[in-house]
Design a protein around this motif. Structure first.
Motif, PDB file in Angstrom:
ATOM      1  N   GLY A  34      12.710  15.102  58.878  1.00  0.00           N
ATOM      2  CA  GLY A  34      11.977  13.781  58.293  1.00  0.00           C
ATOM      3  C   GLY A  34      10.753  14.314  57.203  1.00  0.00           C
ATOM      4  O   GLY A  34      10.813  13.531  56.146  1.00  0.00           O
ATOM      5  N   ARG A  35      10.215  15.426  57.561  1.00  0.00           N
ATOM      6  CA  ARG A  35       9.253  16.095  56.496  1.00  0.00           C
ATOM      7  C   ARG A  35      10.108  16.416  55.216  1.00  0.00           C
ATOM      8  O   ARG A  35       9.343  16.289  54.152  1.00  0.00           O
ATOM      9  N   LEU A  36      11.253  17.027  55.197  1.00  0.00           N
ATOM     10  CA  LEU A  36      11.721  17.170  54.293  1.00  0.00           C
ATOM     11  C   LEU A  36      12.089  16.026  53.056  1.00  0.00           C
ATOM     12  O   LEU A  36      12.284  16.617  52.030  1.00  0.00           O
ATOM     13  N   HIS A  37      12.230  15.124  53.752  1.00  0.00           N
ATOM     14  CA  HIS A  37      12.520  13.887  53.073  1.00  0.00           C
ATOM     15  C   HIS A  37      11.174  13.113  52.606  1.00  0.00           C
ATOM     16  O   HIS A  37      11.546  11.993  52.083  1.00  0.00           O
ATOM     17  N   GLU A  38      10.111  13.535  53.004  1.00  0.00           N
ATOM     18  CA  GLU A  38       8.903  12.742  52.371  1.00  0.00           C
ATOM     19  C   GLU A  38       8.533  13.201  51.313  1.00  0.00           C
ATOM     20  O   GLU A  38       8.854  14.226  50.580  1.00  0.00           O
ATOM     21  N   PRO A  39       7.784  12.421  50.414  1.00  0.00           N
ATOM     22  CA  PRO A  39       7.318  12.719  48.943  1.00  0.00           C
ATOM     23  C   PRO A  39       6.148  13.760  49.191  1.00  0.00           C
ATOM     24  O   PRO A  39       5.553  13.920  50.034  1.00  0.00           O
ATOM     25  N   THR A  40       5.933  14.916  48.208  1.00  0.00           N
ATOM     26  CA  THR A  40       5.131  15.594  48.251  1.00  0.00           C
ATOM     27  C   THR A  40       3.464  14.894  47.712  1.00  0.00           C
ATOM     28  O   THR A  40       3.829  13.884  47.419  1.00  0.00           O
ATOM     29  N   GLN A  41       2.514  15.505  47.838  1.00  0.00           N
ATOM     30  CA  GLN A  41       1.389  15.059  47.696  1.00  0.00           C
ATOM     31  C   GLN A  41       1.395  14.836  46.078  1.00  0.00           C
ATOM     32  O   GLN A  41       0.692  13.805  45.595  1.00  0.00           O
ATOM     33  N   THR A  42       1.898  15.638  45.222  1.00  0.00           N
ATOM     34  CA  THR A  42       1.993  15.481  43.741  1.00  0.00           C
ATOM     35  C   THR A  42       2.685  14.045  43.308  1.00  0.00           C
ATOM     36  O   THR A  42       2.428  13.247  42.602  1.00  0.00           O
ATOM     37  N   GLN A  43       3.867  14.078  44.136  1.00  0.00           N
ATOM     38  CA  GLN A  43       4.676  12.666  44.014  1.00  0.00           C
ATOM     39  C   GLN A  43       3.800  11.573  44.748  1.00  0.00           C
ATOM     40  O   GLN A  43       3.990  10.421  43.923  1.00  0.00           O
ATOM     41  N   LEU A  44       3.111  11.641  45.536  1.00  0.00           N
ATOM     42  CA  LEU A  44       2.335  10.698  46.205  1.00  0.00           C
ATOM     43  C   LEU A  44       1.242  10.122  45.134  1.00  0.00           C
ATOM     44  O   LEU A  44       0.995   8.905  44.793  1.00  0.00           O
ATOM     45  N   ASP A  45       0.532  11.072  44.468  1.00  0.00           N
ATOM     46  CA  ASP A  45      -0.415  11.081  43.418  1.00  0.00           C
ATOM     47  C   ASP A  45       0.411  10.388  42.330  1.00  0.00           C
ATOM     48  O   ASP A  45      -0.443   9.392  41.574  1.00  0.00           O
ATOM     49  N   ALA A  46       1.345  10.743  41.814  1.00  0.00           N
ATOM     50  CA  ALA A  46       1.928   9.955  40.671  1.00  0.00           C
ATOM     51  C   ALA A  46       2.313   8.648  41.111  1.00  0.00           C
ATOM     52  O   ALA A  46       2.280   7.580  40.255  1.00  0.00           O
ATOM     53  N   LEU A  47       2.788   8.410  42.218  1.00  0.00           N
ATOM     54  CA  LEU A  47       3.110   6.727  42.765  1.00  0.00           C
ATOM     55  C   LEU A  47       2.017   6.129  42.448  1.00  0.00           C
ATOM     56  O   LEU A  47       1.969   5.068  42.126  1.00  0.00           O
ATOM     57  N   GLU A  48       0.546   6.596  43.016  1.00  0.00           N
ATOM     58  CA  GLU A  48      -0.355   5.835  43.008  1.00  0.00           C
ATOM     59  C   GLU A  48      -0.968   5.565  41.767  1.00  0.00           C
ATOM     60  O   GLU A  48      -1.347   4.576  41.118  1.00  0.00           O
ATOM     61  N   SER A  49      -1.094   6.691  40.757  1.00  0.00           N
ATOM     62  CA  SER A  49      -1.286   6.505  39.569  1.00  0.00           C
ATOM     63  C   SER A  49      -0.677   5.566  38.687  1.00  0.00           C
ATOM     64  O   SER A  49      -0.853   4.753  37.726  1.00  0.00           O
ATOM     65  N   SER A  50       0.848   5.521  38.846  1.00  0.00           N
ATOM     66  CA  SER A  50       1.571   4.566  38.273  1.00  0.00           C
ATOM     67  C   SER A  50       1.486   3.274  38.582  1.00  0.00           C
ATOM     68  O   SER A  50       1.359   2.216  37.622  1.00  0.00           O
ATOM     69  N   TYR A  51       1.417   2.990  39.904  1.00  0.00           N
ATOM     70  CA  TYR A  51       1.122   1.357  40.242  1.00  0.00           C
ATOM     71  C   TYR A  51      -0.154   0.912  40.094  1.00  0.00           C
ATOM     72  O   TYR A  51      -0.511  -0.333  39.508  1.00  0.00           O
ATOM     73  N   LEU A  52      -1.122   1.733  39.910  1.00  0.00           N
ATOM     74  CA  LEU A  52      -2.668   1.221  39.698  1.00  0.00           C
ATOM     75  C   LEU A  52      -2.535   0.892  37.900  1.00  0.00           C
ATOM     76  O   LEU A  52      -3.221  -0.106  37.652  1.00  0.00           O
ATOM     77  N   SER A  53      -2.010   1.728  37.563  1.00  0.00           N
ATOM     78  CA  SER A  53      -1.843   1.666  35.936  1.00  0.00           C
ATOM     79  C   SER A  53      -1.062   0.234  35.600  1.00  0.00           C
ATOM     80  O   SER A  53      -1.795  -0.476  34.628  1.00  0.00           O
ATOM     81  N   THR A  54      -0.030  -0.021  36.335  1.00  0.00           N
ATOM     82  CA  THR A  54       0.667  -1.271  36.214  1.00  0.00           C
ATOM     83  C   THR A  54      -0.112  -2.469  36.502  1.00  0.00           C
ATOM     84  O   THR A  54      -0.260  -3.297  35.831  1.00  0.00           O
ATOM     85  N   GLY A  55      -0.799  -2.251  37.803  1.00  0.00           N
ATOM     86  CA  GLY A  55      -1.802  -3.320  38.129  1.00  0.00           C
ATOM     87  C   GLY A  55      -2.883  -3.589  37.331  1.00  0.00           C
ATOM     88  O   GLY A  55      -3.309  -4.845  37.107  1.00  0.00           O
ATOM     89  N   GLU A  56      -3.270  -2.714  36.586  1.00  0.00           N
ATOM     90  CA  GLU A  56      -4.344  -2.932  35.627  1.00  0.00           C
ATOM     91  C   GLU A  56      -3.950  -3.712  34.615  1.00  0.00           C
ATOM     92  O   GLU A  56      -4.563  -4.562  34.000  1.00  0.00           O
ATOM     93  N   PHE A  57      -2.851  -3.392  33.991  1.00  0.00           N
ATOM     94  CA  PHE A  57      -2.211  -4.240  32.942  1.00  0.00           C
ATOM     95  C   PHE A  57      -1.858  -5.501  33.233  1.00  0.00           C
ATOM     96  O   PHE A  57      -2.098  -6.411  32.465  1.00  0.00           O
ATOM     97  N   LEU A  58      -1.085  -5.658  34.289  1.00  0.00           N
ATOM     98  CA  LEU A  58      -0.795  -7.079  34.618  1.00  0.00           C
ATOM     99  C   LEU A  58      -2.345  -7.855  35.005  1.00  0.00           C
ATOM    100  O   LEU A  58      -2.181  -9.369  34.615  1.00  0.00           O
ATOM    101  N   ALA A  59      -3.246  -7.307  35.372  1.00  0.00           N
ATOM    102  CA  ALA A  59      -4.322  -8.171  35.589  1.00  0.00           C
ATOM    103  C   ALA A  59      -5.042  -8.688  34.403  1.00  0.00           C
ATOM    104  O   ALA A  59      -5.792  -9.618  34.198  1.00  0.00           O
TER     105      ALA A  59
END
Length: 422
Positions: A34-59
């Motif tokens: 299960g842990r091997l298939h989880e995103p790394t902290q770097t990937q999680l940070d990238a996920l959050e950064s990406s969707y926050l940027s998208t949200g700001e644009f849409l707003a």
């Protein structure tokens, strides 16, 4: 029967009586996979950064001026049940995002063509964002998919807030448009997450928790994959179980290509069944998390309703308590999908039993790894094989031999020494 209920009239399942050490060994491997298939902290940070940027644009888009108040993740990201996509060539993860509009937005989008208009507005806005950032985009019946760099896909669904003062989690209800049906349906991703968290918070009862903790500690000393202590493992059993089920589903069904119907049960269907089963089974005494896991998997079909039809078929119903009237099994109501689910359920029971039997027999890695690969994929088997080789090489240099294949001794000391390196 309502999903995520916290009581049961179901009969107890007889324990399988696998040894404590074997139970720790399998659960250790399950947790490691299960842990091997989880995103790394770097990937999680990238996920959050990406969707926050998208949200700001849409707003700030003219389509939603003063109406879109939040973009947030939901689904597996929020529940802690993310797994890698079924397409093993991709390294990115798939996440679900909700673009939440204030209730007043219904005034703009409630006309007979309102649901289609809302989806068209979302697509137009997301398309501008995609072109500005060189990203891919697809449109669907209820959402728009944005492909970020690194192979991450985000399904963005518009939801108009429609809170109610009654009903379970009514304060977070919303309405989601459906292009094909040209209407709105109730949805409640935040309410669903609250129900899942409530189920996950139920403390499991283990009759030999101390012995299991000691056996798990022995597994940790083998250093196959870094793991948290047993109490942390116990505290997230439900999320880990859902990951296991979704991963096995991905491997069993593969990727639907070439216009072939995808018969795999949906993640929401699997997750809800697992949460309902956990809420019932966790308070019952089990020898170990392994026996709890096996009982949950075995009883999954008990937690949705099957109504016989005149044609000899069945209608399946799995109510979503956070969204009145929503049937989470609606996508399962074809003979092919129902047969596929029944076959998959039989397969995962058989493969888990085979893996437990192999560990109980002290079978070597040449026996165990093919079974793990068949159940959980090449990535999991290769990672465990590579880690075993690395640990064998590193531990041999200080007189210790790690045995990661069976339920026998996990580590043996070749001779006494006084060196305790990092």
């Amino acid at each position: 029967m309502a999903a995520l209920s916290y009581y049961s009239t179901y009969p107890p399942i007889l324990g399988r009586r696998a040894s404590t050490r074997s139970s720790a060994r399998l659960f250790y491997l399950v947790d490691a996979i299960g842990r091997l298939h989880e995103p790394t902290q770097t990937q999680l940070d990238a996920l959050e950064s990406s969707y926050l940027s998208t949200g700001e644009f849409l707003a700030e888009c003219p389509e939603f001026t003063g109406q879109l108040h939040e973009v947030h993740s939901h689904g597996s990201r929020q529940l802690g049940t993310l797994v890698r996509p079924r397409d093993e060539s991709r390294e990115g993860f798939d996440i679900d995002l909700t673009a939440r509009l204030i209730p007043a937005a219904m005034g703009k989008y409630e006309a007979p063509n309102g649901p289609v208009r809302l989806l068209n507005d979302l697509h137009a806005a997301v398309e501008r964002y995609a072109k500005a950032h060189g990203l891919g985009i697809q449109r669907w019946e209820r959402c728009v998919t944005l492909e970020y760099a690194g192979g991450m896909f985000a399904d963005i669904a518009p939801v108009i807030d429609a809170p109610l003062q009654f009903g379970l989690y009514g304060d977070t209800l919303g309405r989601i448009p459906d292009r094909d049906k040209r209407l709105y349906e109730l949805t409640n991703p935040r309410g669903y997450a609250k129900g899942f968290d409530k189920a996950a918070a139920i403390s499991p009862v283990f009759t030999s928790s101390l012995a299991f903790s000691e056996a798990l500690s022995m597994e940790k000393r083998a250093d196959v994959v870094p793991l948290p202590d047993s109490q942390e493992v116990f505290s997230r059993l439900l999320s880990r179980l859902v990951q296991l089920l979704k991963l096995h589903r991905n491997v069993a069904f593969g990727q639907a290509i070439g216009g072939v119907d995808d018969l795999a049960p949906s993640s929401i269907f699997i997750t809800t069944l697992a949460a309902a089963a956990y809420a019932v089974q966790a308070p019952r005494p089990h020898d170990s998390p392994l026996e709890l896991l096996l009982d949950i998997v075995e009883t999954l079909p008990d937690y949705f309703e099957r109504t016989p039809l005149p044609n000899g078929g069945e209608h399946w119903m799995l109510a979503n308590p956070s969204a009145p009237g929503e049937n989470l099994a609606s996508g399962m109501n074809t003979p092919a999908r129902q047969a596929a689910f029944n076959s998959w359920h039989g397969l995962i029971n058989k493969q888990l039993t085979d893996i437990v039997d192999a560990i109980e027999r002290n079978a070597g890695m040449d026996v165990l790894l093919p079974k793990l690969e068949a159940a959980f994929g090449k990535r999991a088997a290769h990672a465990i094989r590579d880690e075993e080789a690395r640990q064998r090489q590193s531990t041999t240099s200080i007189g210790r031999v790690a045995l990661v294949s069976a339920g026998a001794a996990i580590a043996t000391t070749a001779r006494a020494h006084t060196f305790f390196g990092d």
